[in-house]
Every structure is written in structure tokens, then in C-alpha cells.
Design an enzyme around this catalytic site. Structure first.
Site, PDB file in Angstrom:
ATOM      1  CB  CYS A 162      -1.469 -15.621  24.030  1.00  0.00           C
ATOM      2  SG  CYS A 162      -1.522 -14.821  22.431  1.00  0.00           S
TER       3      CYS A 162
ATOM      4  CB  CYS B 273       0.474  -8.679  22.828  1.00  0.00           C
ATOM      5  SG  CYS B 273      -0.976  -8.653  21.779  1.00  0.00           S
TER       6      CYS B 273
ATOM      7  CB  CYS C  18      -7.744 -11.059  21.490  1.00  0.00           C
ATOM      8  SG  CYS C  18      -6.244 -10.367  20.809  1.00  0.00           S
TER       9      CYS C  18
ATOM     10  CD  GLN D 226       0.017  -4.781   4.503  1.00  0.00           C
ATOM     11  OE1 GLN D 226       0.259  -5.034   5.686  1.00  0.00           O
ATOM     12  NE2 GLN D 226       0.959  -4.798   3.584  1.00  0.00           N
TER      13      GLN D 226
ATOM     14  CE1 TYR E 172       8.920 -11.488  -3.310  1.00  0.00           C
ATOM     15  CE2 TYR E 172       9.640  -9.265  -3.893  1.00  0.00           C
ATOM     16  CZ  TYR E 172       9.924 -10.601  -3.700  1.00  0.00           C
ATOM     17  OH  TYR E 172      11.200 -11.057  -3.895  1.00  0.00           O
TER      18      TYR E 172
ATOM     19  CB  CYS F 152       6.422  -7.164   7.910  1.00  0.00           C
ATOM     20  SG  CYS F 152       6.644  -8.733   7.083  1.00  0.00           S
TER      21      CYS F 152
HETATM   22  N1  SAH Z   1       1.977  -5.761  -1.342  1.00  0.00           N
HETATM   23  C1  SAH Z   1       0.877  -6.550  -0.866  1.00  0.00           C
HETATM   24  C2  SAH Z   1       1.278  -7.927  -0.354  1.00  0.00           C
HETATM   25  C3  SAH Z   1       2.445  -7.998   0.572  1.00  0.00           C
HETATM   26  S1  SAH Z   1       2.649  -9.541   1.409  1.00  0.00           S
HETATM   27  C4  SAH Z   1       0.087  -5.804   0.178  1.00  0.00           C
HETATM   28  O1  SAH Z   1       0.522  -4.775   0.689  1.00  0.00           O
HETATM   29  O2  SAH Z   1      -1.019  -6.240   0.499  1.00  0.00           O
HETATM   30  C5  SAH Z   1       3.782 -10.399   0.422  1.00  0.00           C
HETATM   31  C6  SAH Z   1       3.165 -11.066  -0.776  1.00  0.00           C
HETATM   32  O3  SAH Z   1       4.233 -11.729  -1.469  1.00  0.00           O
HETATM   33  C7  SAH Z   1       2.127 -12.141  -0.486  1.00  0.00           C
HETATM   34  O4  SAH Z   1       0.958 -11.860  -1.206  1.00  0.00           O
HETATM   35  C8  SAH Z   1       2.779 -13.443  -0.987  1.00  0.00           C
HETATM   36  O5  SAH Z   1       1.845 -14.352  -1.539  1.00  0.00           O
HETATM   37  C9  SAH Z   1       3.744 -12.933  -2.033  1.00  0.00           C
HETATM   38  N2  SAH Z   1       4.911 -13.762  -2.331  1.00  0.00           N
HETATM   39  C10 SAH Z   1       5.614 -14.573  -1.495  1.00  0.00           C
HETATM   40  N3  SAH Z   1       6.664 -15.109  -2.135  1.00  0.00           N
HETATM   41  C11 SAH Z   1       6.651 -14.625  -3.408  1.00  0.00           C
HETATM   42  C12 SAH Z   1       7.495 -14.807  -4.540  1.00  0.00           C
HETATM   43  N4  SAH Z   1       8.567 -15.601  -4.488  1.00  0.00           N
HETATM   44  N5  SAH Z   1       7.177 -14.164  -5.673  1.00  0.00           N
HETATM   45  C13 SAH Z   1       6.092 -13.349  -5.734  1.00  0.00           C
HETATM   46  N6  SAH Z   1       5.267 -13.148  -4.689  1.00  0.00           N
HETATM   47  C14 SAH Z   1       5.526 -13.772  -3.541  1.00  0.00           C
END
Ligand code: SAH
Length: 390
Positions: free
Chosen positions: A22, A25, A98, A222, A251, A347
Site C-alpha cells: 500500500c 503509512c 485499515c 481536514q 486558500y 502540509c
Molecule cells: N484552509 C482550509 C483549506 C486548506 S486546503 C482548511 O483548513 O480546511 C487548500 C485549499 O486551497 C483547498 O481548498 C484548495 O481548493 C484551495 N486552492 C488550491 N489552489 C488555490 C488557488 N490557486 N487559489 C485559491 N485556493 C486554492
């Protein structure tokens, strides 16, 4: 976890029998303590030059933490199988259960697999592009126990779908919505464009940090809610909000960080590229009766450039980009907007280090570097870096 013999022999973490095939992990051969040390060392290696790295926040019970489970469907020796793709290949490793996935979700996926023959439904064949079921995606709200099942098919015909769904619901009465997604193109993406709700509302809700969130099939949420509460809690603490700030949540996904922070701020603006997520975010503002927040669907970089041109005021910037990190367009405008604080959640410490270099060369200094273990047993490290303007 299944393979107790191996566990005893190694005297280490809970190795599972799919470990090698897999590849999900990567750190299974370490105890959880060793994993945390490994992640600390990785964070220090990439981010240590920006300042002191705080002790990583680990998980108390680092098992079955994933609230989103995805299984690929295929064939092996004439039988339908479901599981994960073998690392860097498209061979499916059949996985029944899993140690990091939600047990409930694994049970639903197993029962869908067992139901297929009765309805003469096939699984998809990637080589020929033929066959019916391609993937099953299950999302569960850990706090609400609402469950979404997405059936992703390669064809746009789903015979006896009502009966199939009825029988699935008889087995799993706690499923709250079933969605049919059609993905007939040759792609490694799981979900296709077209979506039909077969049962329920077409989304689930979950509660995080005291707020309720609506989550659609395609929106990012998340995957480890227990650790997410700690992650958001720290990120907002580091922002040192007084109630007077104008916050920018870049984002923003379904608006989680901005909404959790909104009680402690004057105004929040969120930007996100995925239109379904923005729709969820707007609904989430209503759901929580939050009036000081607004969401925009746009590329974060383009939006930042426009904000900088308009000379908008931003006091605190939260940024949480995908693995690839941010881009110079975004960072350059961030520097122009000159917020007092930037709280950068990532991340991927490699791309985070690259972006931090830019910010630190352009007037910012790291104050707190806080890793959080969001993905136990995998080699992924999540890290919050809070920066202030010199
Ligand atoms: N802050 C949120 C999401 C984080 S994940 C949380 O904690 O849940 C990153 C996010 O960025 C995703 O939702 C993805 O769709 C978005 N994303 C990716 N590329 C982007 C861009 N160029 N402009 C704006 N958002 C974007």
C-alpha cells in the site's frame, strides 16, 4: 494492526499486512514516539533556520483518524476487489480494513462491494475504460455522525439505482446522503464533474471548534478532525487577535479557519478557487449566524494582487495553501499589503521553507514554528509558522 504476529516480532508500531504494497503509512515500522521524533527532525531540517521549533503536538490515539475514505474498485482473478492503489502504480491492493481509516467507512465500502454481484453491477477496468463502479468515497462527520457515500461510476447508466441504494441503507441506516458521481474520462482524479443526489441532502455537516460546517463531495475538509481542533486552536492563538482586526483567510476551503477566527476579529475575508467549497463556505457563514465574513471564488494570487492594487487593509493573513505551496504573485502582494502578522499553515515543510525564505527576505520574521501531527504513521508533517512584520 491486523497482523499481530509481525507486531510482536518487531516490538514496534502496529504494522499492518499491507504495509509494503500500500505504501500509505510509510512510518509503520516505528513506534509512535519514534514517528514524532522523526517528524520533529524533519521540521527542524527544513524550518530550523527560521527559528526555534516547538515540540510537535501528537495524537493521543493515533488510529482510525481519517474521516474520509476512498476505495478504488477493480478485478483480480475474476473477482471484484476494492482497496488502494499500490504506491506509484495503478494496481489495486485489496484492503478490507485499515488502521488509519474510519472503521465505519471501511464497513460501508465492504458491503457495497458485496452488493454489486446481486445487482449484476461490474467494477471498472482502467485499461479498457469499461465497467461500472470506479471508486467509492465515504465522508463522516465525527462529531455529528452524518455520513456521505459517493458512488463514482465510469458509465452514465445506473440500473436499479433506487433498489441498490435502498438495500445499502437497510444495511447502514446511519448513512445520511448518497451521491452518484460520473467519471468516464481517463484520469487519475477520483471525482468527475457530474453529480446526482440519490438520497438525502447531498452534503454532510460536522462540528469543529464549536462551529458547524457543511461539507460537499468535492470540497476540501481536514481529514483528521481531532488534530484539526488543535491545529486551528494554535493558529488562531498565534494570531493574537484583539477583535479589531481585518483578517484575510487565503486558500480557505469551506471557510473553517476564518469562521473559527471570526468571533475574535472585526472582519474576515476568505478566498478559495474551488466553487463548490466557496458555496459551502457561504452557507457555513449563514449556518453559524456569522455576519462579519465574506467569501470569494478566485485564485488566491490574483485576488491578492487586486487587493494590493486597491491598497486594501489587512491586519492578519492566514494562509493554508495546498502541497505545492503558494506562488510569488501571492507572496509579493502579501508583502505589499504588509499585514502585522502572517500565520502560514502547511502540509509540506519543503514548499513552506521556500515561501518563508521569500517572506523573511522581505520584512517578516518567524515567531513561532509549531508542527502538529495530522497524519500519524505517514511521513507527512503539518506545520504552523507565525510571522510578524519587523
Ligand atoms: N484552509 C482550509 C483549506 C486548506 S486546503 C482548511 O483548513 O480546511 C487548500 C485549499 O486551497 C483547498 O481548498 C484548495 O481548493 C484551495 N486552492 C488550491 N489552489 C488555490 C488557488 N490557486 N487559489 C485559491 N485556493 C486554492
Amino acid at each position: 494492526m491486523k497482523n499481530n504476529k509481525t507486531t510482536q516480532k518487531r516490538g514496534k508500531g502496529n504494522s499492518c499486512s499491507f504495509y509494503k504494497k500500500c505504501g500509505g503509512c510509510q512510518l509503520q515500522n516505528m513506534t509512535y514516539e519514534e514517528q514524532l521524533s522523526f517528524k520533529m527532525a524533519k521540521t527542524i531540517k527544513h524550518l530550523g533556520r527560521f527559528g526555534h521549533v516547538e515540540e510537535i503536538i501528537g495524537m493521543e490515539k493515533p488510529y482510525h483518524y481519517r474521516n474520509k475514505v476512498q476505495a478504488a474498485f477493480g478485478y483480480s482473478r475474476g473477482r471484484i476487489i476494492s482497496g488502494v492503489y499500490q504506491s506509484s502504480s495503478h494496481n489495486i491492493v485489496p484492503v478490507e480494513s485499515c488502521m488509519i481509516e474510519d472503521k465505519k467507512a471501511d464497513g460501508i465500502i465492504r458491503d457495497i462491494r458485496l452488493l454489486l454481484p446481486k445487482y449484476k453491477l461490474t467494477s471498472y477496468n482502467e485499461d479498457t475504460g469499461r465497467g461500472f463502479l470506479r471508486h467509492v468515497l465515504v465522508k463522516r462527520g465525527f462529531a455529528t455522525n452524518e455520513i456521505m457515500v459517493v458512488l463514482v461510476t465510469g458509465t452514465n447508466i445506473f440500473p436499479k439505482k433506487e433498489d441498490f441504494v435502498r438495500e445499502l441503507l437497510e444495511k447502514h441506516g446511519d448513512i445520511t446522503t448518497v451521491i452518484w458521481n460520473i467519471n468516464s474520462s481517463k484520469t487519475s482524479l477520483v471525482l468527475g464533474e457530474k453529480e446526482t443526489v440519490l438520497y438525502g441532502r447531498g452534503y454532510i455537516t460536522d462540528i469543529l471548534c464549536g462551529k458547524r460546517f457543511r461539507i460537499s463531495a468535492k470540497s476540501f475538509y481536514q481529514i483528521n478532525p481531532v488534530q484539526t481542533e488543535k491545529l486551528y486552536g494554535k493558529a488562531i492563538e498565534f494570531a493574537r487577535l484583539t477583535g479589531r482586526e481585518r483578517i484575510f483567510d487565503a486558500y480557505c476551503g469551506i471557510g473553517t479557519i476564518g469562521l473559527v477566527a471570526s468571533d475574535k476579529a472585526k472582519e474576515v475575508i476568505g478566498v478559495e478557487l474551488n466553487s463548490q467549497a466557496v458555496k459551502d463556505a457561504k452557507n457555513n457563514a449563514k449556518l453559524n449566524g456569522t455576519e462579519n465574513i465574506s467569501f470569494y471564488c478566485d485564485d488566491a494570487g490574483d485576488f491578492m494582487v487586486a487587493m494590493a492594487e486597491e491598497r486594501e487593509r489587512v491586519d492578519v493573513l492566514f494562509m493554508d495553501p495546498p502541497r505545492a505551496g503558494s506562488d510569488v504573485k501571492f507572496l509579493k502582494s502579501a508583502v505589499t499589503l504588509a499585514p502585522k502578522r502572517i500565520v502560514y499553515i502547511s502540509c509540506n515543510v519543503e514548499t513552506q521553507a521556500r515561501d518563508l525564505s521569500y517572506l523573511c527576505k522581505n520584512g517578516y520574521r518567524a515567531e513561532i514554528i509549531q508542527p502538529v501531527d495530522m497524519f500519524p504513521h505517514t511521513n507527512h508533517v503539518e506545520c504552523i509558522v507565525s510571522l510578524y512584520k519587523k
